[in-house]
Structure formats: C-alpha cells, structure tokens
Scaffold this motif. Structure first.
Motif, short mmCIF file in Angstrom:
data_model
loop_
_atom_site.label_atom_id
_atom_site.label_comp_id
_atom_site.label_asym_id
_atom_site.label_seq_id
_atom_site.Cartn_x
_atom_site.Cartn_y
_atom_site.Cartn_z
N ALA A 81 13.54 8.97 -15.64
CA ALA A 81 13.42 7.76 -15.40
C ALA A 81 15.16 7.15 -15.10
N ALA A 82 16.05 8.20 -15.31
CA ALA A 82 17.40 7.83 -14.52
C ALA A 82 17.15 8.74 -13.30
N SER A 83 16.22 9.17 -12.53
CA SER A 83 16.27 9.20 -11.09
C SER A 83 15.86 8.06 -10.50
N LYS A 84 14.45 7.98 -11.44
CA LYS A 84 13.91 6.85 -10.74
C LYS A 84 14.92 5.41 -10.56
N LEU A 85 15.69 5.26 -11.76
CA LEU A 85 16.67 3.18 -10.96
C LEU A 85 17.22 3.80 -10.47
N GLU A 86 18.13 5.36 -10.60
CA GLU A 86 18.91 5.66 -9.34
C GLU A 86 18.39 5.00 -8.05
N SER A 87 17.03 5.50 -7.48
CA SER A 87 16.88 5.88 -6.07
C SER A 87 16.47 3.83 -5.77
N PHE A 88 15.49 3.45 -6.80
CA PHE A 88 15.34 1.95 -6.73
C PHE A 88 16.65 1.22 -6.26
N ILE A 89 17.63 1.39 -7.31
CA ILE A 89 18.97 0.48 -7.39
C ILE A 89 19.43 0.99 -5.74
N ASN A 90 19.19 2.18 -5.22
CA ASN A 90 20.11 2.44 -4.37
C ASN A 90 19.28 2.20 -2.56
N GLU A 91 17.97 2.09 -3.42
CA GLU A 91 17.28 1.78 -1.61
C GLU A 91 16.59 0.04 -1.82
N THR A 92 17.52 -0.77 -2.50
CA THR A 92 17.45 -1.95 -3.15
C THR A 92 18.33 -2.43 -2.01
N ASP A 138 10.73 4.41 -0.18
CA ASP A 138 9.96 6.01 0.12
C ASP A 138 8.35 5.34 0.36
N THR A 139 8.29 5.95 1.43
CA THR A 139 7.05 6.15 1.77
C THR A 139 5.43 7.47 1.44
N ASP A 140 6.13 8.80 1.62
CA ASP A 140 5.85 9.60 1.29
C ASP A 140 5.56 9.70 -0.58
N ILE A 141 4.00 10.23 -0.48
CA ILE A 141 3.33 11.08 -1.85
C ILE A 141 4.91 11.55 -2.34
N MET A 142 5.41 11.17 -3.89
CA MET A 142 6.23 12.09 -4.41
C MET A 142 5.86 13.19 -5.67
N THR A 171 4.33 11.32 -10.67
CA THR A 171 2.80 12.19 -10.95
C THR A 171 3.17 12.27 -12.57
N ASP A 172 4.25 11.55 -13.19
CA ASP A 172 4.52 11.96 -14.47
C ASP A 172 4.97 10.13 -15.22
N TRP A 173 4.99 9.91 -14.29
CA TRP A 173 6.16 8.26 -14.34
C TRP A 173 5.27 7.19 -13.90
N THR A 174 6.00 5.97 -14.22
CA THR A 174 4.97 4.94 -13.59
C THR A 174 6.13 4.85 -12.85
N ALA A 175 5.44 4.03 -11.34
CA ALA A 175 6.50 2.94 -10.21
C ALA A 175 7.59 2.12 -10.84
N PRO A 176 8.49 1.65 -10.45
CA PRO A 176 9.72 0.55 -10.76
C PRO A 176 8.54 -0.72 -11.15
N LEU A 177 7.29 -1.03 -10.93
CA LEU A 177 7.08 -2.69 -10.70
C LEU A 177 5.90 -1.99 -11.12
N LYS A 200 0.89 -1.46 0.15
CA LYS A 200 0.30 -0.11 -0.40
C LYS A 200 0.95 1.46 -0.07
N THR A 201 2.14 1.46 0.74
CA THR A 201 3.08 2.96 0.62
C THR A 201 4.27 2.66 0.40
N VAL A 202 5.48 1.43 -0.06
CA VAL A 202 6.14 1.48 -0.85
C VAL A 202 6.13 2.40 -2.13
N SER A 203 6.78 3.49 -2.46
CA SER A 203 6.70 3.92 -3.72
C SER A 203 7.53 2.36 -4.64
#
Length: 718
Positions: free
Chosen positions: A561-572, A542-546, A414-420, A403-406
């Motif tokens: 897309a680059a920012s989202k990828l970087e964030s997903f990798i760093n948070e995994t 992240d669990t806050d709405i971006m 807002t303008d891009w899909t979630a990672p999964l 329910k909560t994780v990014s």
C-alpha cells in the motif's frame, strides 16, 4: 435537392468555380454566403432570381394530389378575363419537381400575410372555401400590394400585374374561381400551393410566374422590402461596400440570419444600435443577404441542441475554394441533411474515415447560441478555427487513458487494487466507441459537471463553455473544472438512492477527465494561477502491466500500500513533491488534503466492513465540511480514530506491528498536523476536490485476489 453525384454532373469544376467567391472564408458571413450559394445551385439552379425562391417551403407537397391550384387569366386583349378554353379558369393538379422554378414560390414566414411571390402556400388541410379565398387573393391582394405595385410601375411589363388586379375587381370572375375550386375538390380539404398562369399574347401559351420577369422582380422587391423594415425600421438601407463581395452596393441593415446574429435586439453585436443606421454597422448587399438567408437548411443540418443552447459546427473549405474541395463540402452538407441521427461532428468523422473528405482541407466554425424571450440571443464561444481533430483526439485520448494507465487499471496490480475504482457501466470509466458522441453532444461534461435544468440555462453555463472549448481546441480553465466538480460531488454525496454513499465513481470519472484534458497532445487545460499550474500537467502513470507487488522490492520492509501510494503521488503532478518541494506550497497543501481523504476513505471502509458500522468517517466528514479552518481538526480526529483501531487490532492479534495505515498517518503529520492550515493559500474548491480524490483512493485501497474476484464476477454475469 441534387444528390452529390448529380451536383458534380451539373456543376463541373469550371462552372462551379465561376459561381463561387474569389476569396477564402474569412468570416461567418462568408461561410453562410457559400452555404447559400451551394443550396441555391442544388435546388433552384443559377440565375438572377434563383436565390429568392424557397423550394423547401412546399417540399412536402411534391407529387401529392391536389397540391397545386392554378388560376388562369388571359390578359392578351383589352378586356382581361379568366380563361375559357378546354382547361377552364382553374386547374387543380399536382405540384412536381419540374414546376419548382416555374411557379416561382417565395415563402413569407409569417403567421399572417401573403407570400412574397404571387404563388402562395396554404395551411395544411385547408377547406375549399379557404383555398378559394387564397386563390382570389392572388388577384385581389397580391396584385395590389404596395411593393408589388411599385415594382410594376417601373417595369416594362408592369401592365400584366395591373390587368390581374382588374380581374380581381370583377365579382363574377371571383365567384367563378370559388365555384370551380369547390367543385373540382369535391368539397374535400387539401394542402396546396395557389398560383396563376397568364396569357399575354392572343396566339401564345399560358405562362407560369417564373417565366415572366415582372413577376420575378415584384417577388424580389417584396422580399427585399422586409430586409430594411424589420424591428420597426422605416428604411435601414444605404450605399456601402458589401462585406461579402467587397463591391459597392445598396446594403441592408435588418436582414434575417440563419443563426439570429446581427439582429436589432442582438445587443452584443450592435451596441448602441440605431436601427435606421444598422446598414452602416453591418453592410451586406441585398443579393448577398438573400443568399445568406438560403444557408438555413445547411446551417440547421450542422446544428444540434444541448444544455438548452444551439451548437453550430459548420464545415468549410480551408484556403482557396477549389471546385474539388467544394464538391466534397457539398457532399458533407448533403449527408448532414439526410442523416439526422448523429451530430455533424460524427458525420464529418465518418466521412473522414471513409476518405470522402480530408481533414486538412476543412475547418469548422464553432459557436453556441442561447435563446431568450423577446427574440434575444446570446452568442458565445465563436471560432473559425475548429478542427475535427480536436473532439476526435480527445475521444481517443480518453479511451487510451482509461484502458492503459495504472491509476485506473487493476491489471497493473496482481495482489492489490488500482489507486482508483472503475466500472464498465460508468461512461467515463469504460472504453467504448461512443466517446466521440459523448464529447460532441456535451454528455462528456454532463456526467461530471454540476447538474442544471436545461430549460433555465443561461449563457454563463460552464458546460456550454467547456463544450465549445473542446470543439474549437481552446483550453478550459482549471478553476471552472474544480468548481463544477466539487459542486457535483457535494450534490451527489447526499443522493443515497443513486450512489448509496460516497460517489467514488463520479470522482474517479472527474479525475480521469481532468487528466485527459491535461494531455500534452491536447493542451485543453490552462490556468493563470501559478498555484494550480501543476494540475494542468499531464500525469505520468505507468502503462505497462506491473508484476506482483510481492515481487517488488519495498524499502524498509514497507507494505505494498505504501509503495502504491508513493507511486501515485509522485506520478500526479498536482500532488508530487518532485514538482514542488516547498513544504509551504499549495502543492504540499493539496497533497495534505489528498492524504487526509485517503485516510478517511481507508478507515471508513474498515469501519464499514470490519466494524459493521452504518455511519463511517466518510459520512462524518463529507466534502462540504472540509475547509482550511477545519481540516486540522478533522485530521486530528481521524488519526485518533486510526490509533484506536490500531490498539484494538493489537489486542485481537496479539501484537499488531506499527500503526494502522501508518504510510498515510506519517505523511499527514508532516503536511497538516505540524503546519497551521488556517494560513494555507489553497482555494476551497482545490482543497475539497483533492480531499474527495483521496477519499476515493482510500476506499479503493485494499488487497484483492485476482482469481477469486474473477470467479465472483463470472458468477454474477451468469
């Protein structure tokens, strides 16, 4: 069986504590003994012979027509004979609650043979001829049984049984019994108990078997005889300390068990068993063994089947068995018997929410038993330390995560899909109140593990091991999960009818499950392999709405897309260079597999939607094709295909800036194209799972317009 209120009234605190063991529950046998005690008190009451009765065996006969046939015998004179008073030699009446203890029924669960008690239960809808035969056998068969005769020889009132046998030798008396039963039943079939009533004094009344000690003792001895002769033993008994009560007693070695433990063919419990000496390996007294057998009703009520195995989830009082706690335990067991639509875990959780039990007062015995042919049973995953907290908290944590994780929630972008990707009709990708049911029944793992035929399941089934682990708070090995995940992905990859291509929702479900099991509050994920230690760490999504990605500062003019990828990798943690900066580490290799998958998924989606190709890179490089020896070649071909599409778009758009998917391609050059993957240390399942995760990520990586998509979804719903 007494209701909880009736049980409290009949057994107030002081009386109940007098019936209970002094020591806390320390073993399965202690728990079974407590269950047996409570069941006996609730059905047949206290007393020396109460544990030997089996009131449930004929419970469906209560208050039914012609359910009790009574042969009446007068042994008060020198010549024993059938009754000749107004009631006659045979009564056909109704079996009632008031008669349960009086008839003293003790069932012998065998296809052939007579019950342990003089009271015998006939089969369903027996014809009058068969019922007459059973009635006569109370005199001709039970009264002359070898064990019954031995009991009679040593009992002061043994002569009563001897007189019954004498009547059984009288052909006229036997004919009278048959004729009377046939006449009173009017030729109709019936389902009945057959018993006797005996008059021992000329001016006395006819007495039921339960009112005469000699009948009770003969029944007791006959039932006990089966505890020492099972599995062809001659006499598996001896003097020893009873493991339940701690007192010296005659102990038996081949007694029955509600869970089929400690049997002659239970080799893991009895290695190198000498059946005659089984009482030495597992000494349990005669009375304790009988009480343990009486636990079956409550044990079965707290049992359910899944994956071809029986899962036991048995509540017990933790610490001292104070009367108030035992009263609450009895209520929980009683409700489990009455409410069969849910698992005992859900029943316990329901009671906990209603505050009729307190979780800290209870623990749960957890195990699974896999039955085989020839009465063999494999037992695994035993623990006395199960807590309702474990499955309940896992269900809560899973719902929170989805329910909560990014990583899984598009509301963060807002303008891009979630990672999964997510799907509200996909069990592990939706939040609902059924997660506890999914976990307790094993459906939680059935959705993500390799599929198997439950009819051919064995004790090494990882689904059962995983289920028992989460119920008992034990960690699951990462290696097991990765192997199961990859096998399921490969199997489902080719199932076009169900998944219509790559099983992205399955992979997203598996990854969500993996992350939840790694939750630090649960600690349900472990490994002895340092290279997989990162996988066991909880992600930090992240669990806050971006805000809109257009509003996020992006370094060097990069894209969202680059920012989202970087964030997903760093948070995994399993992928993050912040957890392991060594370029030659397994974490770096795992990250390379993920990035390759992301590029394959990205370009594959482009081929499908922009090039209208039916076969894409996702189809060309399925998960099963990815190995250390092939991954570099696959990367080179995928990058080459990416560059081809880049040149095409440059021509079409009059100058396409940079390389298509350059935020992935640039990192692939560092992780796969420069090193030599053939020298990598990462295991194949690890490599393939994170490649599959990357494919899922890449297929889901694209811009989206929230208003347009919400409008489309509204139209579909309407």
């Amino acid at each position: 069986m007494l209701s909880p209120d009736e049980f409290r009234e009949k057994y107030p605190a002081d009386e109940l504590e007098a019936e209970l063991p002094d020591s806390p529950i320390g073993s399965l046998r202690d728990l079974q003994y407590l269950y047996g005690k409570l069941y006996t008190l609730a059905t047949t009451g206290g007393g020396e012979y109460a544990p030997y009765l089996t009131p449930d065996a004929a419970g469906d006969l209560l208050d039914t027509d012609d359910s009790l046939i009574v042969v009446r015998v007068d042994v008060s004179n020198d010549e024993p004979r059938l009754a000749d008073d107004d009631f006659g030699p045979v009564q056909v009446t109704r079996y009632s609650n008031e008669l349960i203890q009086q008839v003293g029924h003790c069932k012998y669960p065998a296809a052939r043979g007579i019950d342990h008690s003089v009271t015998h239960q006939a089969g369903r809808n027996s014809d009058p001829e068969k019922l007459a035969r059973y009635a006569k056998e109370r005199l001709t068969k039970w009264a002359v049984d070898e064990v019954v005769r031995k009991a009679a020889d040593t009992h002061a009132d043994g002569w009563i049984i001897e007189r019954l046998a004498e009547v059984g030798e009288n052909e006229d008396a036997l004919e009278t019994i048959e004729e009377t039963i046939t006449r009173k039943l009017g030729g109709e079939s019936a389902t009945s108990l057959l018993t006797v009533r005996v008059k021992t004094e000329s001016d006395g009344d006819y007495q039921w078997p339960g009112e005469l000690d000699v009948f009770n003792e003969a029944m007791r001895q006959r039932k006990l005889s089966k505890l020492v002769t099972k599995n062809k033993a001659d006499d598996s008994s001896g003097e020893a300390t009873d493991l339940v009560t701690g007192r010296p007693a005659r102990t038996v070695g081949t007694s029955e068990d509600p869970q089929n433990y400690f049997l002659g063919k239970q080799l893991e419990k009895f290695p190198g068993l000498d059946i005659e000496e089984a009482w030495r390996s597992h000494p349990i007294s005669e009375d304790a063994a009988i009480t343990v057998m009486n636990a079956e009703t409550f044990v079965e009520a707290c049992t359910y089947r899944t994956f071809g195995a029986k899962v036991y989830y048995l509540p017990y009082v933790f610490g001292r068995s104070a009367a108030e706690k035992v009263h609450r335990l009895y209520e929980l067991l009683y409700r489990s018997v009455e409410e069969e639509e849910t698992t005992p875990i859900e029943n316990a959780y329901k009671r906990e929410r209603e505050k009729t039990i307190e979780e800290r007062d209870f623990r749960f015995y957890v195990s699974a038993v896999m039955p085989h042919q020839m009465s063999r049973y494999d037992v695994f995953g035993e623990t006395l330390n199960g807590r309702l907290h474990y499955p309940k908290q896992l269900a809560i944590a899973h719902n929170e995560f989805v329910k909560t994780v990014s990583a899984l929630n598009r509301d963060h972008y807002t303008d891009w899909t979630a990672p999964l990707p997510t799907n509200q009709n996909w069990g592990l990708l939706e939040t609902n109140d059924e997660q506890l049911h999914a976990i307790s029944t094993g459906w939680y793992f059935r959705q993500t593990f390799a599929e198997r035929d439950d009819d051919e399941a064995d004790a090494d089934d990882p689904r059962i091991e995983a289920l028992v682990s989460v119920l008992s708070g034990q960690a699951i090995a990462v290696d097991v999960l990765l192997e199961e995940y990859v096998t399921r992905i490969i199997d489902d990859e080719t199932d076009d009818e169900e998944y219509e291509g790559f099983p992205s929702f399955l992979v997203a479900s598996q990854f969500a499950q993996l992350c939840v099991l790694a939750d630090e509050r649960l600690n349900l994920l472990a490994t002895a392999d340092p290279s997989k230690e990162q996988i066991t760490r909880e992600p930090t999504y992240d669990t806050d709405i971006m805000p809109s990605l257009d509003e996020i500062p992006i370094a060097d003019g990069g894209d969202p897309a680059a920012s989202k990828l970087e964030s997903f990798i760093n948070e995994t943690p399993a992928l993050s260079p912040t957890h392991d900066r060594d370029p030659d580490s397994v974490t770096s290799q795992r990250r390379g597999a993920f990035l390759l998958g992301a590029l394959v998924g990205d370009i594959g989606s482009y081929q499908e939607y922009s090039e209208d190709r039916s076969t894409t890179l996702v189809d060309q490089y399925p998960v099963k094709s990815i190995t250390r020896s092939r991954i570099k070649k696959v990367t080179q071909e995928t990058v080459a295909k990416t560059l081809t599409y880049t040149r095409q778009e440059k021509k079409q758009q009059g100058g396409y800036p940079g390389t298509k998917a350059d935020h992935i391609v640039d990192r692939l050059r560092e992780t796969i194209l420069k090193p030599d993957p053939e020298e990598w240390e990462i295991e194949t399942d690890d490599l393939r799972f994170y490649y599959a995760l990357g494919v899922t990520y890449g297929m889901n990586d694209h811009p989206w317009n929230r208003e347009e998509n919400d409008a489309d979804e509204t139209e579909e719903e309407n």
